[in-house]
Design a protein around this motif. Sequence first.
Motif, mmCIF file in Angstrom:
data_model
loop_
_atom_site.group_PDB
_atom_site.id
_atom_site.type_symbol
_atom_site.label_atom_id
_atom_site.label_comp_id
_atom_site.label_asym_id
_atom_site.label_seq_id
_atom_site.Cartn_x
_atom_site.Cartn_y
_atom_site.Cartn_z
ATOM 1 N N GLY A 1 0.819 -1.196 0.000
ATOM 2 C CA GLY A 1 0.000 0.000 0.000
ATOM 3 C C GLY A 1 0.852 1.244 0.000
ATOM 4 O O GLY A 1 2.060 1.207 0.182
ATOM 5 N N ALA A 2 0.203 2.398 -0.116
ATOM 6 C CA ALA A 2 0.921 3.651 -0.229
ATOM 7 C C ALA A 2 1.179 4.298 1.111
ATOM 8 O O ALA A 2 1.969 5.227 1.191
ATOM 9 N N GLY A 3 0.500 3.850 2.157
ATOM 10 C CA GLY A 3 0.612 4.513 3.441
ATOM 11 C C GLY A 3 1.628 3.858 4.356
ATOM 12 O O GLY A 3 2.315 2.902 3.983
ATOM 13 N N VAL A 4 1.708 4.376 5.586
ATOM 14 C CA VAL A 4 2.558 3.788 6.615
ATOM 15 C C VAL A 4 1.864 2.525 7.138
ATOM 16 O O VAL A 4 0.682 2.565 7.472
ATOM 17 N N SER A 5 2.609 1.451 7.194
ATOM 18 C CA SER A 5 2.054 0.176 7.621
ATOM 19 C C SER A 5 2.668 -0.243 8.947
ATOM 20 O O SER A 5 3.900 -0.248 9.088
#
Lengths: 116, 117
Positions: free
Chosen positions: A1-5
């Motif tokens: 994904g593009a966000g912080v995981s």
Amino acid sequence: GAGVSQSPSNKVTEKGKDVELRCDPISGHTALYWYRQSLGQGLEFLIYFQGNSAPDKSGLPSDRFSAERTGGSVSTLTIQRTQQEDSAVYLCASSLVGGLTNQPQHFGDGTRLSIL
Amino acid sequence: AQKITQTQPGMFVQEKEAVTLDCTYDTSDPSYGLFWYKQPSSGEMIFLIYQGSYDQQNATEGRYSLNFQKARKSANLVISASQLGDSAMYFCAMREGTNSGYSTLTFGKGTMLLVSP
């Protein structure tokens, strides 16, 4: 994904055990931050990474807390010999660079840590 | 002294009305940035809006605007036409500019906003 995981999303463990919390920042973000949020409280800064180095560890509450970052990407926050007061949501954030005042930090969904 | 003060623990507003969430800050650094974040009950922190200390105009992002009064050291968030989905905790935060080129965000304690139908 593009966000912080962040993983795990939830962690329940017994007092005295060690825990590892993981953060995978947004690709290309060189700055990474760890915060702690206790129930109903604001965010408490723990540690900041620029690349793989940590110029600011001032927020780590005790020597039971440590963190590392490898490859300028994934970071792990480790809490040794957990205590009940360690129960909180641990939030990770990243930003493009750490040195500019106008860079927003983008947060992950956090790890909810519960110490029994 | 607290660097970020949010004096309203909770605010209530009716749907479609505007609401102002207060934030005052304390710094002696001429260069700083002010941020507002939204935290719904699901827990994620969502970046809303940014205001730089040297910006001449108040920041706006859709229904969000920042009422920046530099002399008073206040940076109030204005939400126009409130929606039910705006119900959340709202945090004001500040980053100060330093000669070292780094500083972290300092957060206020937050304001819980509840929007009623």
